[in-house]
Design an enzyme around this catalytic site. Structure first.
Site, PDB file in Angstrom:
ATOM      1  N   SER A 203       0.846  -1.195   0.000  1.00 51.20           N
ATOM      2  CA  SER A 203       0.000   0.000   0.000  1.00 51.20           C
ATOM      3  C   SER A 203       0.884   1.248   0.000  1.00 51.20           C
ATOM      4  O   SER A 203       1.724   1.395  -0.876  1.00 51.20           O
ATOM      5  CB  SER A 203      -0.952  -0.065   1.196  1.00 51.20           C
ATOM      6  OG  SER A 203      -2.048   0.782   0.981  1.00 51.20           O
ATOM      7  N   LYS A 207       4.202   2.017  -2.383  1.00 47.27           N
ATOM      8  CA  LYS A 207       4.602   3.196  -3.171  1.00 47.27           C
ATOM      9  C   LYS A 207       6.068   3.484  -2.866  1.00 47.27           C
ATOM     10  O   LYS A 207       6.875   3.754  -3.768  1.00 47.27           O
ATOM     11  CB  LYS A 207       3.750   4.417  -2.802  1.00 47.27           C
ATOM     12  CG  LYS A 207       2.223   4.234  -2.927  1.00 47.27           C
ATOM     13  CD  LYS A 207       1.496   5.546  -2.598  1.00 47.27           C
ATOM     14  CE  LYS A 207       0.063   5.380  -2.075  1.00 47.27           C
ATOM     15  NZ  LYS A 207      -0.864   4.613  -2.867  1.00 47.27           N
ATOM     16  N   GLN A 249      -8.051   6.676  -6.593  1.00 45.07           N
ATOM     17  CA  GLN A 249      -7.147   7.722  -6.113  1.00 45.07           C
ATOM     18  C   GLN A 249      -6.440   8.376  -7.305  1.00 45.07           C
ATOM     19  O   GLN A 249      -5.888   7.692  -8.163  1.00 45.07           O
ATOM     20  CB  GLN A 249      -6.119   7.128  -5.164  1.00 45.07           C
ATOM     21  CG  GLN A 249      -5.226   8.173  -4.524  1.00 45.07           C
ATOM     22  CD  GLN A 249      -4.517   7.653  -3.290  1.00 45.07           C
ATOM     23  OE1 GLN A 249      -4.013   6.535  -3.270  1.00 45.07           O
ATOM     24  NE2 GLN A 249      -4.474   8.464  -2.256  1.00 45.07           N
ATOM     25  N   GLU A 257      -4.107  14.201   0.783  1.00 44.38           N
ATOM     26  CA  GLU A 257      -4.221  13.158   1.804  1.00 44.38           C
ATOM     27  C   GLU A 257      -2.964  12.988   2.640  1.00 44.38           C
ATOM     28  O   GLU A 257      -3.040  12.730   3.844  1.00 44.38           O
ATOM     29  CB  GLU A 257      -4.553  11.813   1.124  1.00 44.38           C
ATOM     30  CG  GLU A 257      -4.698  10.676   2.128  1.00 44.38           C
ATOM     31  CD  GLU A 257      -5.070   9.344   1.492  1.00 44.38           C
ATOM     32  OE1 GLU A 257      -5.693   9.350   0.403  1.00 44.38           O
ATOM     33  OE2 GLU A 257      -4.734   8.305   2.083  1.00 44.38           O
ATOM     34  N   TRP A 301     -10.036   1.836  -5.658  1.00 43.06           N
ATOM     35  CA  TRP A 301      -9.222   2.948  -5.160  1.00 43.06           C
ATOM     36  C   TRP A 301      -7.762   2.808  -5.592  1.00 43.06           C
ATOM     37  O   TRP A 301      -7.062   3.790  -5.844  1.00 43.06           O
ATOM     38  CB  TRP A 301      -9.339   3.031  -3.636  1.00 43.06           C
ATOM     39  CG  TRP A 301      -8.699   4.253  -3.065  1.00 43.06           C
ATOM     40  CD1 TRP A 301      -7.588   4.323  -2.277  1.00 43.06           C
ATOM     41  CD2 TRP A 301      -9.149   5.618  -3.222  1.00 43.06           C
ATOM     42  NE1 TRP A 301      -7.301   5.616  -1.942  1.00 43.06           N
ATOM     43  CE2 TRP A 301      -8.250   6.431  -2.511  1.00 43.06           C
ATOM     44  CE3 TRP A 301     -10.214   6.204  -3.899  1.00 43.06           C
ATOM     45  CZ2 TRP A 301      -8.386   7.824  -2.457  1.00 43.06           C
ATOM     46  CZ3 TRP A 301     -10.342   7.599  -3.847  1.00 43.06           C
ATOM     47  CH2 TRP A 301      -9.439   8.388  -3.137  1.00 43.06           C
ATOM     48  N   HIS A 337      -7.085  -6.166   1.314  1.00 48.75           N
ATOM     49  CA  HIS A 337      -5.930  -5.328   0.961  1.00 48.75           C
ATOM     50  C   HIS A 337      -4.704  -5.788   1.758  1.00 48.75           C
ATOM     51  O   HIS A 337      -4.766  -5.920   2.977  1.00 48.75           O
ATOM     52  CB  HIS A 337      -6.295  -3.870   1.298  1.00 48.75           C
ATOM     53  CG  HIS A 337      -5.254  -2.862   0.901  1.00 48.75           C
ATOM     54  ND1 HIS A 337      -4.522  -2.934  -0.256  1.00 48.75           N
ATOM     55  CD2 HIS A 337      -4.847  -1.726   1.537  1.00 48.75           C
ATOM     56  CE1 HIS A 337      -3.705  -1.885  -0.331  1.00 48.75           C
ATOM     57  NE2 HIS A 337      -3.881  -1.148   0.746  1.00 48.75           N
TER      58      HIS A 337
END
Ligand SMILES: *[C@@H]1O[C@H](CO)[C@@H](O)[C@H](O)[C@H]1NC(C)=O
Ligand SMILES: *[C@@H]1O[C@H](CO)[C@@H](O)[C@H](O)[C@H]1NC(C)=O
Length: 389
Positions: A203, A207, A249, A257, A301, A337
């Protein structure tokens, strides 16, 4: 004597010419609208990339573009980096112009004498790591916080470089991993093989994992897991999903965010098609090193269409370099997730076998999604792949 002089002059001239083959980016980047995924094989100045040497220049240019437009400046190794590897702990001490910080990471070793390959896990691993591979748990939040937009400038990186430094949290995490590797390389009292290092995270930390693979060439295998938008997704493809009414997103949302991107990026999030880059270039920065992109096909998302299309396109750089199977993309749904499904085990094992355990027969030809994500390449790619091998 004269001929020796002219020979020397000629040698000096050739060296100068060689050193100048990479055209520098101008002080001001001119943005040009391009609704498709930009061509990794044409430089900012419009030159086609046709050789391996051209790609080296283009790769450096892409790295600079990311730093100037999205993630801020990645500082070089500071003058003083020291540390120890003792028992199951790595301690890193850094000093930069009189200010000092220290941070630690923990090692879980396999049994035996090693040296062992290791996977650096941002905030802990959420993929199964085989028992013959060490795990280095890296507390990236300690280097740069990521609670919300109020985390800007917070963490040990900013203690060292100042709260106003342009580096995003992700850039600061790259820097921290580089310092961990500096200390591992400088010490002998451990059982880690520094030539066989991987990185992973899920998640938000996924990144970070793909950024670390992109910007730290000492990483042999990069495994971002469900990194979604801001990671394996392309801004243009996520915006396309958003236009189709899918709740995904996007660039314009992500900067509201958290602090994963530099404040520099804010001015571009509403004009994504003008950017001379997109995230398929991140895969291009990792190439030719090992890269397995693990994504979730069922969480909108995260941008399943976007991550898949983006990474399939990024794999074209590996194709150009003659090593398409050094990169894999696997998108699978039907699980929570960051809950790694066993159906991706074979793919993960193959990449670990090949890039960390020297198993050249491992089959890393992986490009799949368990559902049809309807990515139509002809709508997004208007360039061809050169042979740079
Ligand atoms: C892989 O090969 C390298 C170079 O030959 C060697 O140093 C390393 O120990 C090997 N690692 C494993 C896990 O076999
Ligand atoms: C090498 O990897 C392949 C595929 O992942 C596996 O079947 C094979 O057993 C591995 N060989 C060794 C020596 O570990």
């Amino acid at each position: 004597m004269t001929s020796l002089k002219s020979l020397l002059a000629l040698v000096t001239l050739s060296v100068t010419v060689l050193a100048q083959t990479c055209a520098p980016l101008p002080a001001t980047i001119t943005l040009r609208a391009n609704s498709r995924l930009p061509d990794p094989f044409t430089t900012y100045g419009g030159q086609k990339v046709t050789t391996a040497a051209d790609w080296t220049c283009r790769r450096n240019e892409i790295s600079e573009l990311f730093q100037r437009l999205e993630v801020g400046t990645l500082p070089p190794k500071p003058s003083s980096v020291t540390g120890t590897v003792s028992g199951n702990s790595i301690t890193v001490n850094v000093n930069n112009g009189g200010t000092g910080i220290s941070f630690t990471a923990s090692i879980r070793y396999p049994t035996g004498n090693g040296p062992f390959p290791a996977i650096i896990a941002l905030g802990g691993a959420s993929i199964p790591i085989p028992s013959n591979v060490a795990v280095i748990t890296y507390n990236n939040d300690d280097i740069a916080q990521q609670a919300n937009t109020g985390s800007r400038g917070r963490g040990k990186f900013y203690t060292l470089y100042g709260q106003g430094h342009s580096a995003s949290a992700m850039t600061a995490w790259v820097w921290g991993v580089s310092r961990l590797i500096d200390v591992l390389e400088a010490n002998t009292g451990h059982r880690i093989d520094t030539k066989r290092l991987g990185v992973t995270g899920c998640s938000r930390n996924g990144k970070g994992a793909i950024m670390i693979g992109a910007f730290e060439p000492r990483i042999a295998l990069t495994i971002p897991q469900e990194s979604g938008s801001g990671g394996a997704a392309c801004w243009r493809l996520s915006d396309d999903m958003s236009r189709r009414g899918i709740e995904v997103q996007t660039a314009r949302q992500i900067v509201t965010e958290n602090v994963w991107f530099s404040p520099l990026f804010n001015q571009y999030v509403n004009r994504v098609p003008d950017l001379p880059l997109d995230h398929h270039f991140l895969a291009g920065l990792v190439a030719p090193r090992g890269l397995l992109v693990i994504e979730h096909s069922g969480i909108n998302w995260l941008g399943p269409f976007s991550t898949y299309g983006c990474m399939v396109t990024g794999r074209k750089v590996y194709q150009a370099l003659g090593v398409p199977n050094n990169m894999g993309i696997s998108s699978v749904g039907g699980h929570g997730h960051c809950q790694f499904p066993s159906s991706q085990n074979t793919e993960l094992t193959a990449f670990i076998n090949k890039f960390l355990l020297n198993n050249t027969s491992a089959n890393t030809n992986v490009q799949r999604s368990d559902v049809n994500l309807n990515y139509n390449e002809a709508s997004w790619v208007d360039w061809t792949v050169p042979n740079l091998a």
